[in-house]
Design a protein around this motif. Sequence first.
Motif, mmCIF file in Angstrom:
data_model
loop_
_atom_site.group_PDB
_atom_site.id
_atom_site.type_symbol
_atom_site.label_atom_id
_atom_site.label_comp_id
_atom_site.label_asym_id
_atom_site.label_seq_id
_atom_site.Cartn_x
_atom_site.Cartn_y
_atom_site.Cartn_z
ATOM 1 N N SER A 51 0.819 -1.211 0.000
ATOM 2 C CA SER A 51 0.000 0.000 0.000
ATOM 3 C C SER A 51 0.852 1.259 0.000
ATOM 4 O O SER A 51 2.000 1.262 0.421
ATOM 5 C CB SER A 51 -0.934 -0.009 1.204
ATOM 6 O OG SER A 51 -0.161 0.000 2.388
ATOM 7 N N GLY A 52 0.264 2.308 -0.504
ATOM 8 C CA GLY A 52 0.916 3.603 -0.594
ATOM 9 C C GLY A 52 0.175 4.437 -1.607
ATOM 10 O O GLY A 52 -0.809 4.009 -2.190
ATOM 11 N N SER A 53 0.645 5.630 -1.845
ATOM 12 C CA SER A 53 -0.034 6.485 -2.807
ATOM 13 C C SER A 53 0.354 6.094 -4.219
ATOM 14 O O SER A 53 1.440 5.585 -4.459
ATOM 15 C CB SER A 53 0.314 7.947 -2.546
ATOM 16 O OG SER A 53 1.699 8.154 -2.714
ATOM 17 N N GLY A 54 -0.558 6.318 -5.152
ATOM 18 C CA GLY A 54 -0.310 6.016 -6.547
ATOM 19 C C GLY A 54 -1.002 4.745 -6.977
ATOM 20 O O GLY A 54 -1.851 4.201 -6.277
ATOM 21 N N LYS A 55 -0.660 4.260 -8.159
ATOM 22 C CA LYS A 55 -1.240 3.026 -8.675
ATOM 23 C C LYS A 55 -0.192 2.299 -9.510
ATOM 24 O O LYS A 55 0.783 2.889 -9.977
ATOM 25 C CB LYS A 55 -2.481 3.305 -9.518
ATOM 26 C CG LYS A 55 -2.212 4.060 -10.789
ATOM 27 C CD LYS A 55 -3.495 4.279 -11.563
ATOM 28 C CE LYS A 55 -3.202 5.036 -12.855
ATOM 29 N NZ LYS A 55 -4.391 5.191 -13.665
#
Length: 68
Positions: A51-55
């Motif tokens: 998980s984390g920001s972005g794709k």
Amino acid sequence: MSFRLWVHDTIGIKNEITNWEIPPSDLFKTFSLKFTATETNAIRIHLHCKSGSGKIEIKEVKVVRLRS
């Protein structure tokens, strides 16, 4: 967000190869691993992301059998 390509034999995880990486930009990047299935003569392929920001987008998965 980080991405992991993980490959191993189909029984247990005795023979495995993996890599984690944080993709550096929005550009496509090729991830590859050279793997020899020693226990079962077959492979399992896993595509993971933490998980984390972005794709993360997967464009294609290709398996190439090398003959010796």
